[in-house]
Design a protein around this motif. Structure first.
Motif, PDB file in Angstrom:
ATOM      1  N   PRO A  51       5.797   8.262 -15.707  1.00 18.47           N
ATOM      2  CA  PRO A  51       4.794   7.469 -14.964  1.00 18.47           C
ATOM      3  C   PRO A  51       5.338   6.250 -14.334  1.00 18.47           C
ATOM      4  N   GLY A  52       6.613   5.473 -15.046  1.00 23.34           N
ATOM      5  CA  GLY A  52       7.245   4.414 -14.496  1.00 23.34           C
ATOM      6  C   GLY A  52       7.808   4.699 -13.323  1.00 23.34           C
ATOM      7  N   LYS A  53       8.436   5.744 -13.274  1.00 21.71           N
ATOM      8  CA  LYS A  53       9.334   6.256 -12.113  1.00 21.71           C
ATOM      9  C   LYS A  53       8.559   6.725 -10.829  1.00 21.71           C
ATOM     10  N   VAL A  54       7.334   7.160 -11.302  1.00 20.37           N
ATOM     11  CA  VAL A  54       6.517   7.541  -9.980  1.00 20.37           C
ATOM     12  C   VAL A  54       5.987   6.244  -9.512  1.00 20.37           C
ATOM     13  N   THR A  55       5.475   5.304 -10.440  1.00 22.47           N
ATOM     14  CA  THR A  55       4.977   4.023  -9.789  1.00 22.47           C
ATOM     15  C   THR A  55       6.174   3.283  -9.057  1.00 22.47           C
ATOM     16  N   VAL A  71      -2.299   4.075 -11.977  1.00 21.04           N
ATOM     17  CA  VAL A  71      -3.109   3.205 -11.837  1.00 21.04           C
ATOM     18  C   VAL A  71      -3.034   1.622 -12.502  1.00 21.04           C
ATOM     19  N   ARG A  72      -2.765   1.645 -13.562  1.00 21.88           N
ATOM     20  CA  ARG A  72      -2.905   0.448 -14.425  1.00 21.88           C
ATOM     21  C   ARG A  72      -1.754  -0.258 -13.965  1.00 21.88           C
ATOM     22  N   SER A  73      -0.549   0.375 -13.768  1.00 25.12           N
ATOM     23  CA  SER A  73       0.458  -0.340 -13.419  1.00 25.12           C
ATOM     24  C   SER A  73       0.360  -0.829 -11.859  1.00 25.12           C
ATOM     25  N   LEU A  74      -0.038  -0.404 -11.072  1.00 21.14           N
ATOM     26  CA  LEU A  74      -0.059  -0.641  -9.749  1.00 21.14           C
ATOM     27  C   LEU A  74      -1.291  -1.805  -9.684  1.00 21.14           C
ATOM     28  N   GLN A  75      -2.439  -1.743 -10.354  1.00 15.24           N
ATOM     29  CA  GLN A  75      -3.481  -2.723 -10.456  1.00 15.24           C
ATOM     30  C   GLN A  75      -2.700  -4.053 -11.007  1.00 15.24           C
ATOM     31  N   TYR A 135      -2.211  -4.342  -6.573  1.00 13.03           N
ATOM     32  CA  TYR A 135      -2.581  -3.453  -5.459  1.00 13.03           C
ATOM     33  C   TYR A 135      -3.794  -2.859  -5.624  1.00 13.03           C
ATOM     34  N   PRO A 136      -4.840  -2.726  -4.407  1.00 13.55           N
ATOM     35  CA  PRO A 136      -6.124  -2.043  -4.561  1.00 13.55           C
ATOM     36  C   PRO A 136      -5.560  -0.447  -4.783  1.00 13.55           C
ATOM     37  N   VAL A 137      -6.221   0.219  -5.709  1.00 10.44           N
ATOM     38  CA  VAL A 137      -5.936   1.943  -6.009  1.00 10.44           C
ATOM     39  C   VAL A 137      -7.123   2.713  -6.024  1.00 10.44           C
ATOM     40  N   VAL A 138      -7.183   3.805  -5.293  1.00 11.29           N
ATOM     41  CA  VAL A 138      -8.203   4.852  -5.376  1.00 11.29           C
ATOM     42  C   VAL A 138      -7.458   5.998  -5.852  1.00 11.29           C
ATOM     43  N   THR A 179      -3.702  -0.319   0.318  1.00 17.33           N
ATOM     44  CA  THR A 179      -4.344   0.296  -0.649  1.00 17.33           C
ATOM     45  C   THR A 179      -3.729   1.634  -0.882  1.00 17.33           C
ATOM     46  N   ILE A 180      -3.341   2.047  -2.266  1.00 21.07           N
ATOM     47  CA  ILE A 180      -2.754   3.061  -2.825  1.00 21.07           C
ATOM     48  C   ILE A 180      -3.784   4.332  -2.895  1.00 21.07           C
ATOM     49  N   VAL A 181      -3.780   5.169  -2.143  1.00 18.35           N
ATOM     50  CA  VAL A 181      -4.727   6.317  -2.558  1.00 18.35           C
ATOM     51  C   VAL A 181      -3.766   7.280  -3.349  1.00 18.35           C
ATOM     52  N   LEU A 182      -4.234   7.978  -4.293  1.00 14.53           N
ATOM     53  CA  LEU A 182      -3.613   8.687  -5.055  1.00 14.53           C
ATOM     54  C   LEU A 182      -4.489  10.093  -5.163  1.00 14.53           C
ATOM     55  N   VAL A 183      -3.790  11.414  -5.152  1.00 12.97           N
ATOM     56  CA  VAL A 183      -4.410  12.612  -4.795  1.00 12.97           C
ATOM     57  C   VAL A 183      -3.692  13.413  -5.869  1.00 12.97           C
ATOM     58  N   HIS A 184      -4.459  14.117  -6.806  1.00 21.15           N
ATOM     59  CA  HIS A 184      -4.054  15.120  -7.727  1.00 21.15           C
ATOM     60  C   HIS A 184      -3.972  16.473  -7.319  1.00 21.15           C
ATOM     61  N   GLY A 185      -3.145  17.215  -7.808  1.00 24.08           N
ATOM     62  CA  GLY A 185      -3.008  18.587  -7.262  1.00 24.08           C
ATOM     63  C   GLY A 185      -3.665  19.571  -8.198  1.00 24.08           C
ATOM     64  N   ALA A 186      -3.419  20.961  -8.143  1.00 29.09           N
ATOM     65  CA  ALA A 186      -4.143  22.065  -8.982  1.00 29.09           C
ATOM     66  C   ALA A 186      -3.668  21.764 -10.211  1.00 29.09           C
TER      67      ALA A 186
END
Length: 322
Positions: free
Chosen positions: A271-275, A65-69, A73-76, A47-54
């Motif tokens: 976002p593609g490079k992050v993914t 999220v859309r790319s991982l799903q 991949y399960p994503v939170v 499971t990929i857990v994504l945590v945003h910042g300030a």
């Protein structure tokens, strides 16, 4: 197996039966690895857990999220309260305990500090991914890390009580109970390096979530990157934390590192490079799990083979696919 057991009872000594007993012990473990029980099967996608910042929220992860799903991949994409490092880390740690199976934690910006603390003591966390994020050592604060090397545009006066690119909003609970926003006219430069069109930058500035001052001034209580493999995306035009500060943290953590020509808000521009980097970390965690499962299986079968040799008379059991 029934005819083997009947034959064994009639003619085989106990020493010959020992290998079969060892294989019987191995059987349930091998079966459980193929998917039995409540836990996810060994080798299942984490499971990929994504945590945003300030100054952002979980919607910043939408493209990721859309790319991982789409790849199964399960994503939170969890909400980060942005109240204090200890409280935010405790909140995430509690949520992680509700998720079964292996985890890959991904933190952008201040979210990196949160995953660094929340991962402590959770054996399900297999990988950490820092996306232009803080990776503090124990006792360090975000403000200390921002000041280590030049490059941040948060302030042009190091002596100012509040960084000059920020607006402070007192909440009435005490001198440190203050929320911080990026000033609207500074947002595009500080957060986006002026890489998005004005309309999009203004919308993000208007909808930013504030960070309490305690998110930047509270020292880290842990450093999970010391024991958990990490991946790091360095944004080479980061004007929030500063690119050299990102490089320093990535090198210190021994992270697998990629550099992307992007602003601090690389989620918005690339976002593609992050993914891609998250997938590298996810594949790395799955490889580790597969190796662990194979090792356990080999050990069990090795024990059975050793017993067979010690048993004297040979007993050959041909396994057939069903």
């Amino acid at each position: 197996m029934k005819h083997i057991r009947r034959a064994a009872r009639r003619v085989l000594p106990l020493a010959v039966l020992l290998p079969a007993a060892a294989l019987a012990v191995a059987g349930p473990s091998l079966a459980s690895q193929s998917g039995g029980g409540a836990e996810p099967p060994a080798g299942a996608k984490p499971t990929i857990v994504l945590v945003h910042g300030a100054w952002a929220d979980a919607s910043g992860w939408n493209e990721v999220v859309r790319s991982l799903q789409a790849q199964g991949y399960p994503v939170v994409a969890t909400a980060n309260p942005l109240r204090s490092l200890s409280a935010d880390s405790d909140y995430l740690a509690a949520r992680l305990k509700t998720i079964k199976g292996p985890l890959v934690l991904v933190g952008h910006s201040y979210g990196g500090s949160v995953i660094t603390n929340a991962a402590a003591g959770n054996p399900n966390v297999k990988s950490l991914v820092y996306v232009a994020g803080f990776a503090p050592d124990k006792g360090e604060t975000a403000l200390q890390l921002v000041a280590k090397h030049p490059g941040s545009h948060l302030t042009d006066d190091p002596q100012a009580p509040v960084p000059t690119a920020l607006d402070a909003v007192p909440l009435g609970g005490g001198p440190d109970d203050v929320d911080l926003y990026i000033k609207p006219d500074k947002f595009s430069d500080v957060f986006l390096s002026n890489r998005l069109d004005a309309a999009r930058a203004n919308a993000l500035a208007a909808s930013q979530r504030p960070a309490n001052v305690a998110t930047n001034t509270q020292p880290s209580e842990g450093a999970a990157w010391k024991t958990i493999p990490s991946w790091y995306l360095v944004a080479t035009d980061d004007r929030t934390i500063g690119t050299e500060n990102l490089r320093f943290m990535a090198k210190r953590a021994g992270s697998t590192t990629v550099e992307v020509d992007a602003p601090h808000a690389v989620l918005e521009t690339d976002p593609g490079k992050v993914t891609d980097l998250i997938l590298q970390a996810a594949h790395g965690s799955r490889a580790g799990l597969a190796q662990t499962g194979a090792g356990e299986q080999a050990a069990l079968l090795g024990s059975a083979a050793a017993l067979a040799v010690a048993g004297g008379p040979a007993l050959v059991v041909r396994s057939r696919r069903t």
